[in-house]
Design an enzyme around this catalytic site. Structure first.
Site, short mmCIF file in Angstrom:
data_model
loop_
_atom_site.label_atom_id
_atom_site.label_comp_id
_atom_site.label_asym_id
_atom_site.label_seq_id
_atom_site.Cartn_x
_atom_site.Cartn_y
_atom_site.Cartn_z
N ASP A 36 30.84 -1.13 67.90
CA ASP A 36 29.68 -0.35 67.98
C ASP A 36 28.60 -1.42 67.88
O ASP A 36 28.09 -1.77 66.74
CB ASP A 36 29.74 0.61 66.75
CG ASP A 36 28.33 1.43 66.74
OD1 ASP A 36 28.18 1.77 65.60
OD2 ASP A 36 27.84 1.21 67.69
N ASP A 220 24.10 0.47 73.26
CA ASP A 220 24.91 0.98 72.19
C ASP A 220 26.39 1.32 72.54
O ASP A 220 26.46 2.66 73.04
CB ASP A 220 24.29 2.16 71.39
CG ASP A 220 25.06 2.43 70.19
OD1 ASP A 220 24.76 3.60 69.58
OD2 ASP A 220 25.95 1.79 69.90
C1 LIG Z 1 22.75 1.44 59.22
C2 LIG Z 1 22.49 2.62 60.10
C3 LIG Z 1 23.25 2.70 61.42
C4 LIG Z 1 22.50 1.30 62.18
C5 LIG Z 1 22.88 3.78 62.43
N1 LIG Z 1 22.73 3.64 63.66
C6 LIG Z 1 22.87 4.50 64.61
O1 LIG Z 1 22.97 5.66 64.30
C7 LIG Z 1 23.00 4.07 66.01
N2 LIG Z 1 24.46 3.93 66.82
C8 LIG Z 1 25.36 5.06 66.47
C9 LIG Z 1 26.45 4.71 66.41
O2 LIG Z 1 26.94 4.21 67.66
C10 LIG Z 1 27.22 6.00 66.35
N3 LIG Z 1 27.24 6.74 67.61
C11 LIG Z 1 28.86 5.54 66.15
C12 LIG Z 1 29.88 6.79 66.07
C13 LIG Z 1 31.30 6.41 65.96
C14 LIG Z 1 29.25 7.65 64.65
C15 LIG Z 1 22.13 5.06 66.78
C16 LIG Z 1 20.59 5.30 66.27
C17 LIG Z 1 22.07 4.57 68.30
C18 LIG Z 1 21.49 4.19 62.14
O3 LIG Z 1 20.44 3.95 62.85
N4 LIG Z 1 21.29 5.42 61.23
C19 LIG Z 1 19.89 5.92 61.10
C20 LIG Z 1 20.16 7.35 61.12
C21 LIG Z 1 19.48 7.85 62.07
C22 LIG Z 1 19.64 7.04 63.62
C23 LIG Z 1 18.98 7.48 64.58
C24 LIG Z 1 18.16 8.83 64.48
C25 LIG Z 1 18.23 9.61 63.18
C26 LIG Z 1 18.85 8.94 62.11
C27 LIG Z 1 19.40 5.49 59.53
O4 LIG Z 1 18.43 5.83 59.17
O5 LIG Z 1 20.22 4.64 58.89
C28 LIG Z 1 19.61 4.49 57.40
#
Ligand SMILES: CC[C@H](C)[C@H](NC(=O)[C@@H](NC[C@H](O)[C@@H](N)CC(C)C)C(C)C)C(=O)N[C@@H](Cc1ccccc1)C(=O)OC
Length: 331
Positions: A36, A220
């Site tokens: 990922d 991504d």
């Molecule tokens: C450490 C956190 C990781 C990096 C998390 N990453 C992600 O969500 C990114 N990738 C998402 C993953 O590729 C997911 N689709 C994997 C599957 C198997 C669940 C998205 C944004 C493209 C994130 O940004 N989380 C956000 C939650 C969020 C993200 C986008 C929109 C709204 C909310 C957060 O705030 O984490 C603290």
């Protein structure tokens, strides 16, 4: 050193996600992980995961590995854009992908996973390939497998060659010329806050003219679909008979029998075309005549995401030099 491993669709009917075999510990335990580039934690179903939350996944048991070491006092907790989440404790152990081994890799063991992980029986965890700044281990953030391996790689890169309903590959440390045609076009990466964020030069719907306009987004591998600004979506789905943006299904849907235009996006002067078949993503429910689109609006997310529907139309080079860059080639 180099490594190479298969990226296999978890469900051969739709490319919901891709899983890649890895080995952890001594003697080696084999798990299938979702590589990922949109996150930076390496976490696995484990002997610490409540049995009620496990449905067929393989688990990593650190107590069966002579090289496992608990990172005392370290915990992790992650939430993804789709609302899924997991958390737990942390070990280090020997970790290998396709012949490339890292000793002392932080392996985050799940003590809690949300229901969408439990229901994805072929996915035994995630391997984050985003920048290590996004790692959630606290109080001491850990490095990704790529960051740990980088210094011993022939070249500080990994590549993604994802495919439509068939196995592709992730390569580490080298660029395989047999996997692409023409030239690789590189664009800069915005490292803050830790995603592989780049700017596309614009888009075209079907055979229409190219709309030159910068579109920032995350490359991504862990997101199935493409999420773009609503203006692009309305321009695309205007060309699809019977398409609607359905509150009920949470996105653009259309009759599975509809004729879809292709979608082209720009990387500098280069052009990449997503075939209609990739955009007719899947029936909304098993056997339905209504299909869910592979292109959706990023309005609710706050960031544009170039997920697998776009990535599998290209050969993508994630170059971890300083400054990092991302390369795209046709194939
Ligand atoms: C450490 C956190 C990781 C990096 C998390 N990453 C992600 O969500 C990114 N990738 C998402 C993953 O590729 C997911 N689709 C994997 C599957 C198997 C669940 C998205 C944004 C493209 C994130 O940004 N989380 C956000 C939650 C969020 C993200 C986008 C929109 C709204 C909310 C957060 O705030 O984490 C603290």
């Amino acid at each position: 050193a180099t490594g190479s491993a298969a990226a296999v669709p978890v469900d051969e009917r739709f490319d919901i996600a891709y899983i890649t075999p890895v080995t952890i510990g001594t003697p080696p335990q084999t798990l299938q992980l979702d590589f990922d580039t949109g996150s930076s934690d390496l976490w696995v179903f484990s002997s610490h995961t409540p049995p009620s939350q496990i449905r067929g996944q393989e688990v990593y048991a650190p107590n069966k590995s002579s090289t496992a070491k608990l990172l005392d006092g370290q915990t992790w907790s992650i939430t993804y854009g789709d609302g899924s989440a997991s958390r737990g404790n942390v070990y280090t152990d020997n970790f290998a992908v396709g012949g490339l081994t890292v000793e002392g890799q932080a392996v985050e063991c799940a003590q809690q996973v949300s229901s969408s992980f439990t229901s994805e029986e072929h996915m035994d965890g995630l391997l984050g390939l985003g920048f290590s700044t996004l790692n959630t281990v606290s109080p001491k953030g850990q490095l990704t497998f790529f960051d740990n391996a980088k210094s011993k790689l022939d070249s500080p890169v990994f590549t993604a060659d994802l495919k439509y309903r068939e196995a592709g590959t992730y390569d580490f440390g080298f660029i395989d010329k047999a996997k692409y045609t023409g030239e690789i076009v590189y664009v800069p990466v915005e490292m803050d806050p830790g995603y592989w964020t780049f700017t596309s030069s614009g888009y075209a719907v079907g055979s229409g003219n190219f709309n030159a306009a910068p579109i920032s987004g995350i490359a991504d591998t862990g997101t199935s679909l493409v999420y773009l600004p609503n203006s692009i979506l309305t321009a695309y789905y205007r060309q699809v008979q019977g398409a609607t943006n359905s509150a009920n299904y949470g996105g653009y849907v259309f009759p599975c029998s509809a004729t879809l235009p292709a979608f082209t996006f720009g990387i500098g002067e280069a052009r990449f075309t997503i075939p209609p078949a990739y955009i007719s993503y899947a029936p909304v429910t098993e056997g339905s005549a209504t299909c869910f689109g592979g292109l959706q609006s990023s309005r609710g997310i706050g960031v544009n995401i170039w997920g697998d529907v776009a990535l599998k139309a290209a050969f993508v080079v994630y170059n971890g030099e300083n400054p990092p860059k991302i390369g795209w080639a046709n194939k």
